[in-house]
Design a protein around this motif. Structure first.
Motif: not given
Length: 938
Positions: A449, A454-455, A457, A476, A478-479, A536
Motif C-alpha cells: 500500500s 489509512p490501512q 499493508f 497488516d 493497522d492491526r 482477533d
C-alpha cells in the motif's frame, strides 16, 4: 585557354537569366495579387502555390547568375582560372537542386490548374498581354487559353535550357579529352543533367495525367483527392484490375496513396503502410495493409506485372521520402521496398485497437518493433511489439476517473498480455512488483500500500490468476500483526502463523480468512494456550493454558463486552516448573510449511528460464529492469519511452554471462566468481539472491523478529543455499550445452553438501545475517543474560586470582601476560559471519592457549578436554564476547555437517561447556575438575 563550348555556355546562361527575369516580371508577378488574399480555401491554396513557384524561380535565377559570373571570370582569366571554377561543374548538385525545386513547384500549380484560375481572375489584363506573351517566348500558341499559355511560358524555357546544357557539356567533354583533370567533373554534370531531362519529362507527364484525372471525377471523390501533392501513377481505366474482397469500381495509384473508389466512398491507403506480397498466383498479386488484405487481379499477366511493379516502386519511393531521380524505379537501390518501416496509423475497425493511433515500427502490415499506442480515452502504451501485439518490455498508462491519476504498468508482455516481471504503480498509491501471466498477477510478487494509506499493508508471496494463493506473508500495519502461511483465492486458507507487535504468536489453521479448529498461542512471557480462538486471537471455547511456572488452567474461555476474558475450568498448581530453556524455545511453523515448497514462486521463473536454455529475449523478463520510479514523471508524456537505463554494474548479455561462467569452473576461480555473481543484481544468481533476501526480510524483520520463528528461518537459509548451488549448476549445464558438451553426472548428497556449506553458504549468509542473528539473540536472551552476569562476576577477579580460582598454577603463567594473545584471537569471532571462519578463529585460539602452555612447560603439550576447559573459561571471561550463546548456536546450526565429530566439533563443544559453566550462579564456589592442581606438571 577557353573552349568554344564555354563561350556557348556563357551565352546560354545569359539568355536563360534574362528569360527568367522577364518571366518573373511579366508572368509570375502579375499572377500574385496585391489585393487581399482570396476568401475561398482553394483560392488561398492556389495563391500559396504561385508564391512558392515565384520563390523557386527567383532562386533558380540567382543560381544561374552565379553560374554566369563563374563563366565570365573564366573567360576573362583563362590562364589563372581553371574549368573546375565553373559553378556548373564544381557545384553541379546545387544547380541541379534549384532546377528540381522549380519543376516541383511548377507541376504542383499545374495539377490544380492554378494558372488557369489565376488567369481567370485577371482575364481582362491577360487578354491585353497576349501579344506580349507571344513576343516573350517563341512557340507559345495563339490559339490556346491564357492559362495554357502561362504554363508554357513557365516551363518551356527550362526544358530548352536543360537540353542545351546536356549538349554543350557533352561537347565540352569530348573537347578536353579523357585525361583532362576536370573530365570527371564534366562527366558527372552530363549525367546529372541528362537524368534531369528524364525527370522533367516524367514529372510533367504525371502532372498532366493528374490534371486530366480531376475532369473524370465528380462529387466527393474529387473533393477528397484533388490536392497539389498527388501525382497519378496508374489508373484502372487504362490498365483494368479488379480488387477482392472490396469490389472497387476504380483503382487509382498515386505517388503517396492507393485509392479504391466505390460510388461516393473513397478508401485511401497510405503507401507507407502498403506491403506487396512477393508471392503471386497467375494474374493475381496481394497487398497487405494494417487492417485489410487485398487481391489484385488483372486481365492478363502483362497488366498484373504493370500494376505490381508500379505499386512496388511507388511504395519504395514514398519510403525514401523524396521522388526517385532520375526516373521512377531507376537507380542502384533494391527494387523491393523494405519489409520493416516506420509510420503512423489510426485503426478504424472494431476491436481492442479501435480509434488507437500507433506510431512506430512495422513489418508486413503489423506493428513490429518499438512503438507507441495512444487511445482517445488517454490510454498509452509504449514498448515492443511483435506481429501486431504487445510483446517484450512496455509501459502502459491507464487514466483513472480522478483528475491526473493513472495506473502505470511497467511490465513484460507476451502476445498482447502482461507476462513475466513487472512493476505496477496504481492510482491508489499501491505498488506491485512481481510476475504476471496472461495479464494477471501470477507467481511471486509483492503488493504494498501507499505510505499514507489509512490501512497500510504489504503482501509478499505467491499469486495465482490475480489472487493470493500458496505461501505468502502479509503485514497488516493497522492491526500490527504479520501472517505467515498459506493462501487460497485471496484469503488466508490452510496452516498459518500470526505474529503481533505485542510478541504474541499464534499457530493454527485458517479457512476463508478465519481461524478454524484448535491452535496454539504463545504470549511474550512464554505462557502457552492450546485451544480455539476468535479472528482477533481472543481465547474462545475449550482450551488449556500452561503458565511459565508450570501451573495449568483447563476449561472453557470466553469474553464479553466490557467484561474482559472469563473462564470456567480447573487450575492445577501441583505441576513442577518446566525448564525455562525449553519453554522459551518452542518453535512455530516447523513442519507446517515444508521448506522445499515455501518459495517455489521465486525459484520457478529461474528454472523455467534455465530449462528454456537461457534465451536472451527472456533475460529481462526474469531479471527485471531499472526504471525511474516517479509519479511526477509518470504524469508526463515524456516518460513514455522504451529505453531503460542500465546500472553501471550491468553484466551484459546471457552469452557473456555463460561464457564467463565456463572460464571460472576451477575450484580456485569458482569462489571469486560466485562472490561477484551474487553481488550483482543483474546476474541471474544475484537477482535470485536479492529476491530471496526480500522474502526473508518480509518474514523475519520488524514484527517477524520473534524467537519462536528461529528454526523456521535457519532451515530457510540452508534451503536457499542449496537452491543457489543448484541454480549455478543449472546455468553451467546450459553453458556447456551451448558448447556441445554435457555436465558431469549429478552430484551425490555428500558432494553437494560440501559445496553448499563450504562454498555457497559463507557467500550468501551475510545477506541474511542481520535478521537471522536477531532471532538467535532473542531465542537465547535468557541464557546470554546469565552469561553476561557470570562474565561480570569473573571480571571482579584480578588475573592471578582468577587463574588461582580456576585451579591454574599462576606464577609461571603471569609472565606470559595471562593468555593475552589467545584472548585477542577469540575476540575476532565477532568480526565474521561465516561459521567456518568462526570455527577457524576458535581453532587458532586453542592453538594460542596450547602454545602458551607449551612455552611455560618448555615442551610440547597437547591439552585434553579437562585441561582445556579452565583455561578457555579464563580466555572467554577476558574476551567479553557479547551474546556468546547466540554465536555458539548459530555456528552449531550452520556448520558443515562433515565437521561433526572432528576437531571443530570438539572445540565448539568445549566452548559450549565453558559458556554453560560461566552461566552458573555458584561459579564462585565451583571447582572444575582437571590436572592443573598437580604441581608435578610444573
Amino acid at each position: 585557354m577557353c573552349n568554344p563550348e564555354e563561350a556557348a555556355l556563357l551565352r546560354l546562361e545569359e539568355v536563360f537569366s534574362a528569360t527568367l527575369a522577364r518571366v518573373n516580371s511579366y508572368v509570375l508577378q502579375p499572377l500574385l495579387p496585391a489585393a487581399p488574399e482570396p476568401s475561398d480555401p482553394w483560392g488561398r491554396e492556389c495563391l500559396r502555390l504561385l508564391q512558392q513557384l515565384h520563390k523557386s524561380s527567383q532562386q533558380l535565377w540567382e543560381v544561374t547568375e552565379e553560374s554566369l559570373h563563374s563563366l565570365q571570370e573564366r573567360l576573362r582569366h583563362p590562364d589563372s582560372t581553371g574549368l573546375e571554377s565553373l559553378l556548373l561543374l564544381r557545384d553541379a548538385d546545387r544547380v541541379l537542386q534549384a532546377h528540381i525545386e522549380y519543376i516541383e513547384s511548377y507541376t504542383s500549380c499545374m495539377v490544380v490548374q492554378a494558372f488557369q484560375k489565376a488567369a481567370k481572375r485577371r482575364s481582362e489584363y491577360w487578354r491585353g498581354q497576349r501579344k506580349a506573351l507571344r513576343q516573350l517566348l517563341s512557340g507559345v500558341s495563339s490559339e490556346g487559353s491564357v492559362g495554357a499559355s502561362l504554363g508554357q511560358a513557365l516551363h518551356q524555357p527550362l526544358t530548352h535550357h536543360v537540353q542545351q546544357y546536356v549538349l554543350l557539356l557533352l561537347s565540352l567533354g569530348d573537347t578536353i579529352g579523357e585525361h583532362h583533370p576536370t573530365q570527371e567533373l564534366v562527366v558527372n554534370a552530363v549525367t546529372l543533367f541528362g537524368n534531369l531531362q528524364s525527370f522533367m519529362k516524367q514529372a510533367l507527364d504525371q502532372a498532366a495525367a493528374t490534371q486530366a484525372l480531376w475532369h473524370t471525377l465528380r462529387g466527393r471523390p474529387r473533393d477528397v483527392l484533388c490536392t497539389p501533392a498527388h501525382r497519378l501513377l496508374q489508373d484502372s481505366q487504362d490498365v483494368p484490375v479488379t480488387v477482392a474482397p472490396l469490389r472497387a469500381e476504380r483503382v487509382l495509384l498515386f505517388d503517396d496513396a492507393l485509392v479504391l473508389l466505390q460510388g461516393h466512398n473513397v478508401h485511401t491507403f497510405d503507401l507507407k503502410l502498403v506491403w506487396v506480397d512477393p508471392e503471386q498466383d497467375g494474374c493475381t498479386f496481394h497487398l497487405l495493409t494494417p487492417e485489410e488484405q487485398f487481391s489484385f487481379c488483372a486481365k492478363d499477366s502483362q497488366g498484373q506485372a504493370v500494376w505490381q511493379w508500379k505499386v512496388t516502386q511507388a511504395v519504395r519511393q514514398v519510403l525514401r521520402g523524396k521522388k526517385d531521380f532520375p526516373v521512377l524505379g531507376a537507380g542502384l537501390e533494391p527494387s523491393q521496398p523494405p519489409a520493416c518501416r516506420c509510420a503512423e496509423y489510426t485503426f478504424r475497425a472494431e476491436g481492442r485497437l479501435c480509434q488507437a493511433t500507433y506510431e512506430g515500427e512495422w513489418c508486413r502490415a503489423r506493428p513490429h518493433g518499438k512503438g507507441t499506442l495512444k487511445w482517445p480515452d488517454g490510454r498509452n502504451h509504449v514498448g515492443n511489439f511483435c506481429q501486431g501485439l504487445e510483446h517484450g518490455f512496455g509501459i502502459r498508462l491507464l487514466p483513472q476517473a480522478s483528475e491526473d491519476r493513472f495506473d502505470c504498468y511497467k511490465c513484460h508482455w507476451r502476445e498482447g498480455s502482461m507476462c513475466g516481471y513487472g512493476i505496477c504503480e496504481y492510482s491508489t498509491d499501491e505498488v506491485y512488483k512481481g510476475y504476471f501471466q496472461e495479464g494477471l498477477r501470477h507467481g511471486f510478487g509483492v503488493l504494498e500500500s501507499g505510505p499514507q494509506a489509512p490501512q497500510p499493508f504489504r503482501y509478499t508471496g505467491h499469486w495465482e490468476r490475480g489472487q493470493r494463493s500458496g505461501y505468502g506473508i502479509e503485514e497488516d500495519g493497522d492491526r500490527g500483526e504479520r501472517y505467515i502461511g498459506m493462501w487460497q483465492a485471496g484469503q488466508r486458507h490452510g496452516p498459518g502463523v500470526v505474529v503481533t507487535q505485542a510478541g504474541v504468536c499464534y499457530q493454527g489453521t485458517f479457512q476463508a480468512d478465519k481461524t478454524v479448529g484448535p491452535g496454539i498461542l504463545l504470549s511474550e512471557d512464554d505462557s502457552l494456550y492450546e485451544g480455539t480462538f476468535t479472528r482477533d486471537l481472543t481465547l474462545m471455547g475449550k482450551g488449556k493454558v500452561t503458565f511459565p511456572n508450570g501451573f495449568t488452567l483447563e476449561g472453557s474461555f470466553g469474553s464479553g463486552a466490557g467484561r474482559g476474558l472469563h473462564t470456567q475450568g480447573v487450575l492445577d498448581t501441583a505441576a513442577l516448573p518446566p525448564d525455562p530453556s525449553s519453554t522459551c524455545k518452542r518453535q512455530l511453523g516447523v513442519g507446517a510449511f515444508p521448506v522445499e515448497s515455501r518459495w517455489q514462486g521465486v525459484y520457478r521463473p529461474f528454472w523455467n528460464f534455465v530449462c528454456a536454455g537461457c534465451p536472451r529475449d527472456l533475460q529481462e523478463a526474469l531479471l527485471g529492469f531499472d526504471v525511474q520510479n516517479s509519479r511526477e514523471l509518470r504524469r508526463s508524456q515524456d516518460y513514455l519511452c522504451c529505453e531503460r537505463t542500465q546500472p553501471e554494474d550491468s553484466v551484459g548479455s546471457m552469452e557473456d554471462i555463460l561464457e564467463e561462467l565456463l572460464q571460472h569452473r576451477e575450484p580456485k576461480a569458482l569462489q571469486p566468481y560466485l562472490r561477484k555473481a551474487l553481488s550483482n543484481s543483474l546476474h541471474p544468481l544475484g537477482k535470485l539472491l536479492r529476491t530471496l533476501m526480500l522474502t526473508f526480510q518480509a518474514t523475519y524483520a520488524g514484527v517477524g523478529a520473534n524467537k519462536h520463528l528461529q528454526e523456521l528461518a535457519q532451515e530457510e537459509v540452508k534451503q536457499h543455499a542449496r537452491e543457489l548451488w543448484a541454480a549455478y549448476r543449472g546455468l553451467l549445464r546450459v553453458a556447456l550445452q551451448r558448447k556441445g558438451q554435457a555436465l558431469e553426472e549429478d552430484e551425490d548428497t555428500e558432494t553437494r553438501d560440501l559445496q553448499v556449506h563450504g562454498l555457497v553458504l559463507p557467500l550468501m549468509l551475510p545477506s541474511f545475517y542481520s535478521e537471522l542473528f536477531t532471532l538467535y539473540l532473542l531465542l537465547h536472551e535468557r541464557e546470554d543474560s546469565f552469561y553476561s552476569q557470570g562474565i561480570a562476576n569473573l571480571s571482579l577477579f584480578p588475573d592471578t586470582q582468577l587463574l588461582e580460582f580456576l585451579d591454574v598454577q599462576r606464577y609461571s603463567l603471569v609472565r606470559d601476560k595471562c593468555f593475552l594473545s589467545a584472548t585477542e584471537c577469540l575476540q575476532k569471532i565477532m568480526t565474521t559471519v561465516d561459521p567456518r571462519e568462526k570455527l577457524e578463529v576458535l581453532e587458532r585460539t586453542y592453538g594460542e592457549i596450547e602454545g602458551t602452555v607449551s612455552r611455560v612447560l618448555g615442551r610440547e603439550y597437547k591439552l585434553p578436554m579437562d585441561d582445556l576447559l579452565p583455561l578457555l573459561i579464563y580466555v572467554v571471561s577476558r574476551a567479553r564476547i557479547q551474546h556468546l550463546g547466540a554465536e555458539i548456536h548459530l555456528i552449531r546450526d550452520m556448520m558443515d555437517p562433515n565437521h561433526t565429530g572432528g576437531l571443530y566439533d570438539f572445540l565448539l563443544t568445549a566452548l559450549e561447556s565453558c559458556y554453560e559453566h560461566i552461566q552458573k550462579e555458584d561459579m564462585r564456589l565451583h571447582r572444575l575438575p582437571g590436572h592443573w592442581h598437580s604441581r608435578e606438571l610444573w
